[in-house]
Design a protein around this motif. Structure first.
Motif, PDB file in Angstrom:
ATOM      1  N   ARG A 123       0.835  -1.211   0.000  1.00 55.94           N
ATOM      2  CA  ARG A 123       0.000   0.000   0.000  1.00 55.94           C
ATOM      3  C   ARG A 123       0.863   1.251   0.000  1.00 55.94           C
ATOM      4  O   ARG A 123       0.566   2.218  -0.686  1.00 55.94           O
ATOM      5  CB  ARG A 123      -0.939  -0.012   1.201  1.00 55.94           C
ATOM      6  N   LYS A 124       1.930   1.237   0.767  1.00 53.28           N
ATOM      7  CA  LYS A 124       2.832   2.379   0.844  1.00 53.28           C
ATOM      8  C   LYS A 124       3.548   2.603  -0.495  1.00 53.28           C
ATOM      9  O   LYS A 124       3.716   3.740  -0.939  1.00 53.28           O
ATOM     10  CB  LYS A 124       3.852   2.133   1.952  1.00 53.28           C
ATOM     11  N   ILE A 125       3.975   1.515  -1.137  1.00 55.37           N
ATOM     12  CA  ILE A 125       4.622   1.605  -2.450  1.00 55.37           C
ATOM     13  C   ILE A 125       3.653   2.191  -3.465  1.00 55.37           C
ATOM     14  O   ILE A 125       4.005   3.082  -4.244  1.00 55.37           O
ATOM     15  CB  ILE A 125       5.144   0.221  -2.904  1.00 55.37           C
ATOM     16  N   ARG A 126       2.428   1.701  -3.466  1.00 55.15           N
ATOM     17  CA  ARG A 126       1.424   2.199  -4.399  1.00 55.15           C
ATOM     18  C   ARG A 126       1.192   3.703  -4.197  1.00 55.15           C
ATOM     19  O   ARG A 126       1.100   4.463  -5.163  1.00 55.15           O
ATOM     20  CB  ARG A 126       0.117   1.427  -4.205  1.00 55.15           C
ATOM     21  N   ALA A 127       1.128   4.137  -2.949  1.00 55.29           N
ATOM     22  CA  ALA A 127       0.920   5.557  -2.659  1.00 55.29           C
ATOM     23  C   ALA A 127       2.123   6.399  -3.094  1.00 55.29           C
ATOM     24  O   ALA A 127       1.957   7.495  -3.629  1.00 55.29           O
ATOM     25  CB  ALA A 127       0.657   5.750  -1.171  1.00 55.29           C
ATOM     26  N   GLU A 128       3.323   5.881  -2.889  1.00 48.95           N
ATOM     27  CA  GLU A 128       4.527   6.616  -3.279  1.00 48.95           C
ATOM     28  C   GLU A 128       4.636   6.727  -4.796  1.00 48.95           C
ATOM     29  O   GLU A 128       5.024   7.770  -5.323  1.00 48.95           O
ATOM     30  CB  GLU A 128       5.771   5.952  -2.698  1.00 48.95           C
ATOM     31  N   VAL A 129       4.296   5.673  -5.505  1.00 51.21           N
ATOM     32  CA  VAL A 129       4.302   5.716  -6.974  1.00 51.21           C
ATOM     33  C   VAL A 129       3.304   6.774  -7.453  1.00 51.21           C
ATOM     34  O   VAL A 129       3.615   7.585  -8.323  1.00 51.21           O
ATOM     35  CB  VAL A 129       3.990   4.329  -7.579  1.00 51.21           C
ATOM     36  N   ALA A 130       2.115   6.787  -6.870  1.00 51.60           N
ATOM     37  CA  ALA A 130       1.101   7.778  -7.253  1.00 51.60           C
ATOM     38  C   ALA A 130       1.584   9.197  -6.956  1.00 51.60           C
ATOM     39  O   ALA A 130       1.383  10.110  -7.764  1.00 51.60           O
ATOM     40  CB  ALA A 130      -0.210   7.494  -6.514  1.00 51.60           C
ATOM     41  N   ARG A 131       2.232   9.387  -5.816  1.00 50.66           N
ATOM     42  CA  ARG A 131       2.724  10.716  -5.455  1.00 50.66           C
ATOM     43  C   ARG A 131       3.774  11.199  -6.451  1.00 50.66           C
ATOM     44  O   ARG A 131       3.742  12.326  -6.919  1.00 50.66           O
ATOM     45  CB  ARG A 131       3.322  10.689  -4.042  1.00 50.66           C
ATOM     46  N   ARG A 132       4.697  10.311  -6.809  1.00 59.49           N
ATOM     47  CA  ARG A 132       5.750  10.687  -7.757  1.00 59.49           C
ATOM     48  C   ARG A 132       5.192  10.919  -9.153  1.00 59.49           C
ATOM     49  O   ARG A 132       5.664  11.786  -9.886  1.00 59.49           O
ATOM     50  CB  ARG A 132       6.849   9.635  -7.775  1.00 59.49           C
ATOM     51  N   LEU A 133       4.190  10.132  -9.531  1.00 63.38           N
ATOM     52  CA  LEU A 133       3.555  10.358 -10.834  1.00 63.38           C
ATOM     53  C   LEU A 133       2.861  11.715 -10.860  1.00 63.38           C
ATOM     54  O   LEU A 133       2.934  12.433 -11.858  1.00 63.38           O
ATOM     55  CB  LEU A 133       2.552   9.250 -11.151  1.00 63.38           C
ATOM     56  N   ASP A 134       2.192  12.060  -9.773  1.00 65.37           N
ATOM     57  CA  ASP A 134       1.524  13.360  -9.707  1.00 65.37           C
ATOM     58  C   ASP A 134       2.527  14.503  -9.793  1.00 65.37           C
ATOM     59  O   ASP A 134       2.224  15.549 -10.351  1.00 65.37           O
ATOM     60  CB  ASP A 134       0.715  13.489  -8.418  1.00 65.37           C
ATOM     61  N   LYS A 135       3.704  14.288  -9.244  1.00 63.02           N
ATOM     62  CA  LYS A 135       4.736  15.322  -9.301  1.00 63.02           C
ATOM     63  C   LYS A 135       5.349  15.409 -10.705  1.00 63.02           C
ATOM     64  O   LYS A 135       5.595  16.493 -11.223  1.00 63.02           O
ATOM     65  CB  LYS A 135       5.826  15.020  -8.280  1.00 63.02           C
ATOM     66  N   SER A 136       5.586  14.264 -11.338  1.00 64.11           N
ATOM     67  CA  SER A 136       6.234  14.234 -12.645  1.00 64.11           C
ATOM     68  C   SER A 136       5.281  14.544 -13.795  1.00 64.11           C
ATOM     69  O   SER A 136       5.673  15.138 -14.793  1.00 64.11           O
ATOM     70  CB  SER A 136       6.851  12.848 -12.891  1.00 64.11           C
ATOM     71  N   ALA A 137       4.037  14.102 -13.666  1.00 57.46           N
ATOM     72  CA  ALA A 137       3.029  14.329 -14.709  1.00 57.46           C
ATOM     73  C   ALA A 137       1.739  14.774 -14.034  1.00 57.46           C
ATOM     74  O   ALA A 137       0.816  13.987 -13.856  1.00 57.46           O
ATOM     75  CB  ALA A 137       2.814  13.059 -15.514  1.00 57.46           C
ATOM     76  N   PRO A 138       1.673  16.043 -13.634  1.00 54.72           N
ATOM     77  CA  PRO A 138       0.490  16.525 -12.904  1.00 54.72           C
ATOM     78  C   PRO A 138      -0.779  16.435 -13.741  1.00 54.72           C
ATOM     79  O   PRO A 138      -0.775  16.783 -14.917  1.00 54.72           O
ATOM     80  CB  PRO A 138       0.827  17.977 -12.595  1.00 54.72           C
TER      81      PRO A 138
END
Length: 71
Positions: free
Chosen positions: A51-66
């Motif tokens: 769950r933590k990995i999934r959330a971190e991937v989503a956070r980084r995607l939002d930062k890289s491709a808002p």
């Protein structure tokens, strides 16, 4: 400058395209960061780490491709 060339236009699914292109690399990086904790964990902690990995991937995607940006 020609305004009617394809590279001068926005695309409707630009965010989806950018996220798709970045997702596997970001996921690989995040999984590498959590690898040590993953191998030392039992089933419950792995569930929590997933769950933590999934959330971190989503956070980084939002930062890289808002989602609200123009593509």
């Amino acid at each position: 400058m020609r305004w009617n060339s394809d590279r001068d236009h926005f695309v409707v699914d630009g965010c989806d395209r950018a996220r798709k292109a970045l997702r596997s690399e970001i996921r690989r990086q995040v999984e590498a960061e959590f690898a040590e904790a993953w191998t030392a964990s039992g089933w419950f902690r792995r569930w929590w780490l997933r769950r933590k990995i999934r959330a971190e991937v989503a956070r980084r995607l939002d930062k890289s491709a808002p989602p609200g940006a123009l593509y």
